[in-house]
Design a protein around this motif. Structure first.
Motif, PDB file in Angstrom:
ATOM      1  N   ARG A 114       0.828  -1.207   0.000  1.00  0.00           N
ATOM      2  CA  ARG A 114       0.000   0.000   0.000  1.00  0.00           C
ATOM      3  C   ARG A 114       0.866   1.262   0.000  1.00  0.00           C
ATOM      4  O   ARG A 114       0.593   2.225  -0.732  1.00  0.00           O
ATOM      5  N   LEU A 137      -8.846   1.267  -3.578  1.00  0.00           N
ATOM      6  CA  LEU A 137      -8.298  -0.051  -3.246  1.00  0.00           C
ATOM      7  C   LEU A 137      -9.413  -0.998  -2.793  1.00  0.00           C
ATOM      8  O   LEU A 137      -9.477  -2.162  -3.209  1.00  0.00           O
ATOM      9  N   VAL A 141     -10.706  -4.453  -4.762  1.00  0.00           N
ATOM     10  CA  VAL A 141     -10.727  -5.781  -4.129  1.00  0.00           C
ATOM     11  C   VAL A 141     -12.138  -6.368  -4.169  1.00  0.00           C
ATOM     12  O   VAL A 141     -12.332  -7.557  -4.448  1.00  0.00           O
ATOM     13  N   GLN A 148      -5.942  -8.858  -2.692  1.00  0.00           N
ATOM     14  CA  GLN A 148      -5.247  -8.332  -1.520  1.00  0.00           C
ATOM     15  C   GLN A 148      -4.673  -9.461  -0.681  1.00  0.00           C
ATOM     16  O   GLN A 148      -5.324 -10.481  -0.459  1.00  0.00           O
ATOM     17  N   GLN A 151      -1.402  -6.239   3.403  1.00  0.00           N
ATOM     18  CA  GLN A 151      -1.463  -4.856   2.933  1.00  0.00           C
ATOM     19  C   GLN A 151      -0.768  -4.706   1.576  1.00  0.00           C
ATOM     20  O   GLN A 151      -0.264  -3.634   1.235  1.00  0.00           O
ATOM     21  N   PHE A 153      -1.113  -5.571  -2.742  1.00  0.00           N
ATOM     22  CA  PHE A 153      -2.138  -5.714  -3.775  1.00  0.00           C
ATOM     23  C   PHE A 153      -1.492  -6.062  -5.112  1.00  0.00           C
ATOM     24  O   PHE A 153      -0.385  -5.613  -5.418  1.00  0.00           O
TER      25      PHE A 153
END
Length: 276
Positions: A114, A137, A141, A148, A151, A153
């Motif tokens: 992130r 975000l 997801v 995810q 933390q 992605f």
């Protein structure tokens, strides 16, 4: 006639004598020329033979030695990675996140963190809106565009890049001793958050080298060892974890005198008290 004197020679004898008394210079010169010509011919033949022999050696050597230049010309070129298409000016926040993930090209199977994505959007795309970034975000997801893991992605449609270089001795071991009593509604600690924890740290032999009832720091801010940045990531307030930190993610070969020896594996019990 005087008996000591010889009779006069006959005409045939005169011819023989005359012939034998002729100078031999001309014949001698001719022989010399013939001999010199023979020598020159022999030398020429030897040189020709030597040249032919050398030519054969060169040909053999050429046939034995690969033609590097030719090989280079015939070797197919390796395919070059295609650059990403330029991002549209009116691109949505989720499109910017996808662009950032693909641009960062993280080798970790979890994808990009992130914090790394937020930094990329701010520095490379001149976009800084934490609230919209967080909502994008969450939307990515929920609709399956993003996957995810903690933390981190990654784009669901992109292939996973596995990284098996980390051995068991180098891996961080995390055990959840107590879950947060919030029914899953509280937010998890993410990179860049300021967190407050209580903890106790021990060596392999059980010796306590450090403890604190309150300790605050920023996740992934370079303030603590890597084992903590990774181990506390994703925790919720009230959650308790056991972290077994290998030397590579702790204090390494140097240790931390006087309490932590070199190449020490560290055992922590950490409780997350607050996220701010």
């Amino acid at each position: 006639m005087d008996p000591k004197s010889s009779p006069p020679p006959s005409p045939e004898e005169n011819a023989t004598i005359t012939t034998s008394l002729k100078p031999k210079g001309k014949a001698s010169t001719s022989n010399k020329k013939a001999t010199a010509k023979t020598i020159k011919s022999s030398e020429a033949a030897r040189k020709k033979k030597k040249k032919t022999s050398n030519s054969k050696k060169v040909e053999e050597s050429s046939s034995a030695t690969p033609n590097t230049k030719s090989e280079k010309q015939t070797t197919p070129l390796q395919p070059q990675p295609q650059p990403l298409p330029p991002l549209k000016k009116n691109a949505k926040v989720l499109d910017k996140i996808i662009y950032a993930i693909r641009s960062l090209k993280s080798n970790h199977p979890k994808g990009s963190s992130r914090a790394a994505l937020s930094k990329y959007l701010k520095v490379e795309l001149d976009y800084d809106n934490p609230s919209a970034f967080k909502l994008a975000l969450k939307k990515g997801v929920s609709n399956g565009t993003l996957l995810q893991d903690g933390q981190s992605f990654r784009v669901a449609a992109d292939p996973i890049v596995h990284n098996n270089q980390e051995s068991e001795e180098e891996a961080l071991q995390i055990n959840i001793l107590k879950h947060a009593s919030d029914g899953g509604t509280k937010e998890a600690a993410s990179e860049g958050d300021n967190v407050t924890v209580s903890y106790i740290g021990k060596l392999d032999n059980g010796t306590v080298f450090d403890r604190a009832s309150t300790f605050s720091f920023q996740l992934n801010g370079g303030e603590v060892i890597k084992g903590w940045d990774r181990g506390i990531l994703g925790m919720k307030e009230g959650e308790k974890r056991s972290l077994i930190v290998p030397p590579k993610l702790g204090y390494g070969k140097r240790g931390c005198k006087p309490d932590i020896p070199p190449d020490a594996t560290l055992h922590f019990v950490v409780t997350l008290k607050k996220i701010s």
